[in-house]
Design an enzyme around this catalytic site. Structure first.
Site, PDB file in Angstrom:
ATOM      1  N   TYR A  64       0.860  -1.192   0.000  1.00  0.00           N
ATOM      2  CA  TYR A  64       0.000   0.000   0.000  1.00  0.00           C
ATOM      3  C   TYR A  64       0.898   1.245   0.000  1.00  0.00           C
ATOM      4  O   TYR A  64       1.767   1.367  -0.836  1.00  0.00           O
ATOM      5  CB  TYR A  64      -0.968  -0.064   1.197  1.00  0.00           C
ATOM      6  CG  TYR A  64      -2.149   0.861   1.028  1.00  0.00           C
ATOM      7  CD1 TYR A  64      -2.964   0.787  -0.101  1.00  0.00           C
ATOM      8  CD2 TYR A  64      -2.433   1.830   1.977  1.00  0.00           C
ATOM      9  CE1 TYR A  64      -4.030   1.638  -0.276  1.00  0.00           C
ATOM     10  CE2 TYR A  64      -3.502   2.692   1.820  1.00  0.00           C
ATOM     11  CZ  TYR A  64      -4.298   2.594   0.695  1.00  0.00           C
ATOM     12  OH  TYR A  64      -5.354   3.446   0.520  1.00  0.00           O
ATOM     13  N   LYS A 109     -20.629 -20.392  -9.887  1.00  0.00           N
ATOM     14  CA  LYS A 109     -19.962 -20.249 -11.182  1.00  0.00           C
ATOM     15  C   LYS A 109     -18.519 -19.790 -10.970  1.00  0.00           C
ATOM     16  O   LYS A 109     -17.592 -20.266 -11.641  1.00  0.00           O
ATOM     17  CB  LYS A 109     -20.716 -19.229 -12.033  1.00  0.00           C
ATOM     18  CG  LYS A 109     -20.321 -19.211 -13.491  1.00  0.00           C
ATOM     19  CD  LYS A 109     -20.930 -20.401 -14.236  1.00  0.00           C
ATOM     20  CE  LYS A 109     -20.645 -20.354 -15.713  1.00  0.00           C
ATOM     21  NZ  LYS A 109     -21.831 -20.417 -16.546  1.00  0.00           N
TER      22      LYS A 109
END
Length: 770
Positions: free
Chosen positions: A40, A95
């Protein structure tokens, strides 16, 4: 299992141990402050600036190139209809799970709360920069056609509505092969289509691209034949309108060659099938009830070539054969779209794969002696490991040839290797094992069935068709637990101590005494032993009243295994029984031996353990590459412990020259193929992926597998007993329900294999001259 029990089990599966089916896992180190400063602020600014200079760098510095979106508004969820975006989320997560386990594609599911086409399109366009590809799912027609068309035109990443094109690609591959077997040409055949939704339209459109003539196609919806006089249909349906008076579908069946069903169950009868031409091709893909029952169809026509959407019949048209691998190939070349050429490339790749020799692993998974191209095998099986190395390259090549690939592949051999390495990160082998067991279930004794987790496992074994459980223990306790679990299917329950089992117990005691009478066991002792469930269970298997057994959940391993060793004899040619654990690791399946039996085997015993482990690996369709582990490498130590391993390898090289085995080797050299190739290029394991580790003693093997299991969360199947004449297996103390189920499946496969071996042995004997 009652419907209420099934409902509750499905809810618990989705809710526990944490809600949902997918999660995010970091791919970079994050343990130190330095790591976090790179992940970060301030380090993250550098890739941001590079991407700002050139958007293409987003593929270099972020997950975009391997990240899929599965997007739906829940308006046409398979079998459930318009249930809304929130209710569709479990399906979309599912899925995403399939994308990961079949093609190693990461996935976010996104449910959009709108039925407005323009709003839906704009939402997807606004979030598209996040993703490498977009899979549209469960959107009702005709909106689905417009949504996909617009997004394909307006985005520069692959977009596909799988409900349409996935089914089309798989069924087209099946059609090509069926036509070849029927000796028919696609441009000549008469095709009847039942259904005019997105899947039926897409299938028929792809058939036309493959050469089918529109004038030979008759498409039906709920209101009958689609003709040019109809005014109630959209442009997509009307492209297949016939300029003729309407006729019934029954009439259309006369002299038809192909039937494609994507509608409702049981609308085709025997007379309709009999009116079709020779070698009719019938794709009845309504789920769960096909347009015509499979058994009825094959009983009516012995020349029929049939496919369904069901896994319990040959030729399952399953979208998982397509969408994970199509997107894999598209993303790997940074394709800007999935065009017709890429779909056709996938179709031809799938069709061609069905004609190739089938790997033994696939034959084993489906309980087949030898799957070969023919009427019952016109498309590959979903468990075929070659799918990932076959379809993505075909799709990628088509993308490159049609100019939509932004990052063409240069080294195809290296690309195929990369694809194959993606196959080691999930539990495919577990699914193979369970599927193989279902092909020929056996009677399995659960010797501790009055333990809740053991009974849960037995319930799963029965309901999943893995085997037929025989439950040993106190009848009252088992029946109470069955009621608690809503285990309402009938099951044989036996209490070895009960009066009703006295006759069987006495018969078993007599036989046990014959086995052990020269080992200090009296007939009276035998009667006492047979009141113990492990002795009783082992005698059930020995006497042929059961095919295999599972025990060990609630007792120490030595106590559980003793009756097995006393009653079940060693297989011919086996000097010592051993055990192996099958570890499901990130790098693929790994066998570890000997994990439970032999404390300090000598060189010959160690060699025999390696040989038996290799044979077990082959039972599961895995070619064994065996490393004999030590603390030294190839003679670096003359300590007796290292020399023992070295001598075991010499024995194996002399008497089993075809076995790929080498050592002595340190574990890191065994598992790091580049390191091994660099330092020891002469090794039989150089350039190979080691999948079997044989340790010099019980202490090292047992500790290693348990550390892997606990530290890495690695699934373990075992210990699998090696060298016994019959399928008896002892799980570890406190094994999980899944571990018990998996071991029961192994016991079933073990029984199948031994039955097959004994049958072939009897056949050979019967053919010998008397």
């Amino acid at each position: 299992m009652s419907e209420e029990s099934k409902r509750r089990e499905a809810l618990v599966y989705h809710a526990k141990p944490q809600p949902g089916k997918i999660k995010i896992v970091p791919t970079k180190k994050y343990s130190s402050q330095r790591d976090l400063s790179l992940a970060y602020s301030p380090g993250v600014a550098q890739p941001c600036l590079e991407i700002a200079k050139d958007k293409a760098n987003v593929y270099k510095y972020t997950t975009k190139g391997n990240l899929m979106a599965v997007i739906s508004n829940g308006t046409a969820v398979l079998g459930l209809g318009d249930i809304g975006p929130e209710a569709s989320k479990p399906v979309m997560e599912g899925k995403g799970l399939l994308f990961k386990i079949f093609a190693d594609l990461d996935c976010f599911d996104i449910e959009v709360d709108t039925t407005n086409v323009e709003e839906f399109i704009q939402t997807v366009k606004n979030i598209a920069p996040t993703f490498g590809g977009i899979n549209l799912e469960d959107i009702k027609a005709p909106e689905a056609f417009e949504i996909e068309r617009r997004l394909k035109e307006e985005l520069d990443i692959p977009v596909m509505h799988d409900d349409q094109h996935g089914t089309a690609i798989i069924s087209s591959a099946a059609l090509l092969n069926a036509l070849e077997l029927a000796d028919k040409k696609i441009e000549d055949v008469k095709i009847v289509v039942s259904g005019a939704g997105s899947a039926a339209i897409s299938c028929t459109s792809l058939y036309v691209k493959l050469g089918a003539k529109k004038e030979n196609i008759m498409m039906y919806d709920v209101d009958g034949l689609i003709t040019t006089s109809r005014t109630d249909l959209g442009d997509m349906q009307m492209q297949f309108a016939r300029e003729m008076d309407t006729v019934s579908m029954r009439e259309a069946f006369k002299n038809a060659d192909v039937f494609l069903g994507l509608s409702v169950g049981n609308i085709v009868d025997e007379d309709m099938l009999l009116s079709m031409n020779e070698n009719p091709i019938v794709f009845a893909m309504a789920n769960p009830v096909p347009e015509v029952d499979y058994n009825l169809a094959i009983a009516t026509r012995d020349d029929i070539i049939m496919a369904t959407g069901r896994s319990d019949h040959p030729n399952q048209v399953n979208n998982v054969l397509g969408f994970p691998f199509i997107f894999r190939g598209a993303l790997d070349v940074r394709a800007t779209t999935i065009n017709e050429e890429m779909k056709l490339a996938a179709t031809h790749a799938i069709a061609s794969l069905a004609k190739e020799p089938v790997p033994e692993q696939v034959n084993i998974a489906y309980g087949e002696l030898k799957l070969t191209f023919g009427r019952d095998y016109i498309i590959p099986k979903p468990f075929d490991p070659r799918l990932i190395s076959t379809i993505p390259p075909a799709v990628a090549k088509a993308a490159m040839e049609t100019g939509v690939a932004k990052e063409p592949i240069q080294d195809w051999e290296k690309y195929e290797e990369q694809l194959l390495t993606r196959m080691g990160s999930d539990n495919k082998l577990v699914r193979l094992i369970l599927n193989r067991a279902r092909t020929n279930p056996k009677r399995i004794v659960f010797a501790e069935a009055d333990q809740l987790d053991v009974l849960k496992a037995a319930q799963i074994v029965l309901e999943e068709g893995i085997g037929t459980p025989i439950l040993l223990g106190r009848r009252e306790t088992i029946e109470e637990l069955k009621e608690e679990l809503e285990f309402d299917q009938p099951c044989l329950i036996i209490d070895p101590k009960s009066d009703e089992e006295k006759a069987r117990r006495d018969r078993y005691a007599e036989e046990f005494w014959k086995i052990r009478k020269r080992k200090g066991v009296t007939l009276f002792d035998a009667g006492k032993f047979l009141r113990q469930r492990n002795y009783f269970a082992a005698m059930m298997v020995e006497m042929g009243d059961a095919d295999g057994l599972i025990t060990g959940f609630a007792q120490s391993y030595p106590r559980a295994i003793t009756p097995m060793l006393e009653i079940i004899g060693r297989a011919p040619g086996v000097d010592k029984v051993a055990s192996t654990n099958l570890m499901i690791t990130q790098r693929g399946p790994m066998f570890i031996s000997d994990t439970s039996i032999n404390i300090d085997p000598d060189a010959i015993e160690l060699a025999k353990i390696a040989q038996m482990t290799g044979r077990t690996a082959q039972l599961f369709g895995i070619t064994p590459n065996i490393a004999m582990i030590s603390y030294g490498n190839f003679g670096s130590s003359e300590h007796p412990n290292a020399v023992k391993v070295r001598n075991a390898v010499k024995y194996l090289h002399q008497y089993y020259p075809d076995l790929v085995v080498d050592g002595e080797l340190q574990a890191d050299f065994a598992l790091n193929s580049e390191l091994l190739q660099d330092k020891f290029p002469f090794s039989k394991l150089a350039g190979k992926k080691v999948n079997t580790l044989v340790f010099p003693n019980l202490e090292s093997a047992n500790s290693t597998y348990k550390m892997m299991k606990e530290l890495n969360g690695t699934d373990s199947i075992g210990p699998i007993l090696l060298g016994l004449q019959k399928p008896v297996h002892v799980v570890q103390l406190g094994a999980s329900v899944d571990e018990i189920v998996n071991m029961a499946a192994v016991a079933v496969i073990d029984a199948q294999q031994k039955e097959s071996y004994n049958r072939s042995l009897q056949l050979k004997r019967s053919q010998q001259p008397q």
